[in-house]
Design a protein around this motif. Structure first.
Motif, short mmCIF file in Angstrom:
data_model
loop_
_atom_site.label_atom_id
_atom_site.label_comp_id
_atom_site.label_asym_id
_atom_site.label_seq_id
_atom_site.Cartn_x
_atom_site.Cartn_y
_atom_site.Cartn_z
N TYR A 1 0.85 -1.20 0.00
CA TYR A 1 0.00 0.00 0.00
C TYR A 1 0.88 1.24 0.00
N GLU A 2 0.44 2.23 -0.72
CA GLU A 2 1.23 3.46 -0.84
C GLU A 2 1.39 4.16 0.50
N ASN A 3 0.33 4.15 1.30
CA ASN A 3 0.36 4.84 2.58
C ASN A 3 -0.71 4.28 3.51
N LYS A 4 -0.79 4.82 4.69
CA LYS A 4 -1.74 4.37 5.70
C LYS A 4 -3.18 4.56 5.22
N GLU A 5 -3.43 5.63 4.50
CA GLU A 5 -4.78 5.90 3.99
C GLU A 5 -5.20 4.82 2.99
N GLY A 6 -4.28 4.42 2.13
CA GLY A 6 -4.58 3.36 1.17
C GLY A 6 -4.90 2.04 1.87
N LEU A 7 -4.18 1.76 2.94
CA LEU A 7 -4.44 0.55 3.72
C LEU A 7 -5.80 0.65 4.40
N PHE A 8 -6.12 1.81 4.92
CA PHE A 8 -7.43 2.04 5.56
C PHE A 8 -8.56 1.74 4.57
N GLU A 9 -8.41 2.25 3.35
CA GLU A 9 -9.43 2.02 2.31
C GLU A 9 -9.48 0.53 1.94
N ALA A 10 -8.33 -0.12 1.88
CA ALA A 10 -8.29 -1.55 1.54
C ALA A 10 -8.98 -2.39 2.61
N VAL A 11 -8.81 -2.01 3.87
CA VAL A 11 -9.50 -2.73 4.95
C VAL A 11 -11.02 -2.57 4.78
N TYR A 12 -11.44 -1.36 4.47
CA TYR A 12 -12.88 -1.13 4.29
C TYR A 12 -13.42 -1.98 3.13
N ASP A 13 -12.73 -1.97 2.02
CA ASP A 13 -13.17 -2.77 0.87
C ASP A 13 -13.21 -4.26 1.21
N SER A 14 -12.24 -4.71 1.98
CA SER A 14 -12.19 -6.11 2.39
C SER A 14 -13.40 -6.47 3.26
N ILE A 15 -13.76 -5.57 4.16
CA ILE A 15 -14.93 -5.80 5.01
C ILE A 15 -16.19 -5.90 4.17
N VAL A 16 -16.35 -4.99 3.21
CA VAL A 16 -17.53 -5.02 2.34
C VAL A 16 -17.59 -6.36 1.60
N GLU A 17 -16.47 -6.75 1.02
CA GLU A 17 -16.42 -8.00 0.25
C GLU A 17 -16.74 -9.20 1.14
N GLN A 18 -16.15 -9.25 2.32
CA GLN A 18 -16.39 -10.38 3.23
C GLN A 18 -17.83 -10.43 3.69
N THR A 19 -18.43 -9.27 3.96
CA THR A 19 -19.82 -9.23 4.41
C THR A 19 -20.76 -9.69 3.31
N VAL A 20 -20.54 -9.21 2.10
CA VAL A 20 -21.39 -9.61 0.97
C VAL A 20 -21.29 -11.12 0.74
#
Length: 187
Positions: free
Chosen positions: A49-68
């Motif tokens: 990940y480029e930075n902490k913000e990119g990792l934050f967004e990746a965690v969010y996307d992962s949560i959405v994918e896992q929940t769906v």
């Protein structure tokens, strides 16, 4: 001989970041603590990940994918869908804390702008519209309104303070969620 497994490392990193962000939000989270939680070097974080913000967004996307994936919408049985979401919130309180931080950090527009969220919401709304056309779900409200209400009711106990949670016994909360959604969606 050790083999490289970048996907496993990425998953470890997402799990460590989820724990760190759930506890501290993005502002208070530290990359070195994320790396320690994940069992990886801090430098490895930046190779994914480029930075902490990119990792934050990746965690969010992962949560959405896992929940769906883990709790697919069943528009023919929205009460039990809400019950499943409620159960997941109980099983994974760190996810609920992370989502609360995400809303605080990114504001109302942050979630809606995520392609993963837009795709998920569109699919859920379409499923409810189909159930409405077939007469399984009430047409008194739009599919989008019903989805918003179902999601809110399913997650309300995790988002409310103990003063409100204390009004209903923990053993009764799932029943309240399921019964309330049933009343909302029954034609």
């Amino acid at each position: 001989m050790r083999t490289r497994d970048p996907e496993r490392k990425r998953q470890q990193l997402l799990e460590g970041a989820l724990a760190e962000f759930a506890e501290h939000g993005i502002g208070g989270a530290r990359v070195d603590r994320i790396a320690t939680r994940a069992g990886v070097s801090a430098g490895l974080v930046y190779s994914f990940y480029e930075n902490k913000e990119g990792l934050f967004e990746a965690v969010y996307d992962s949560i959405v994918e896992q929940t769906v994936t883990a709790i697919p919408i069943d528009a023919d049985n929205l009460p039990e869908y809400a019950g499943g979401l409620y159960d997941a919130g109980l099983q994974h309180p760190e996810v609920m804390r992370f989502v609360a931080w995400y809303a605080l950090e990114r504001g109302d527009s942050g979630q809606a702008e995520r392609p993963s969220v837009a795709k998920s919401m569109a699919a859920k709304t379409a499923a409810i519209e189909d159930a409405q056309r077939r007469g399984v779900v009430t047409g008194d409200r739009s599919a989008a309104e019903l989805l918003a209400l179902v999601l809110t009711v399913a997650n309300m106990w995790q988002r409310l303070g103990e003063d409100v949670r204390g009004l209903v016994a923990e053993t009764e909360r799932r029943r309240v969620v399921v019964d309330t959604v049933r009343q909302l969606v029954t034609p």
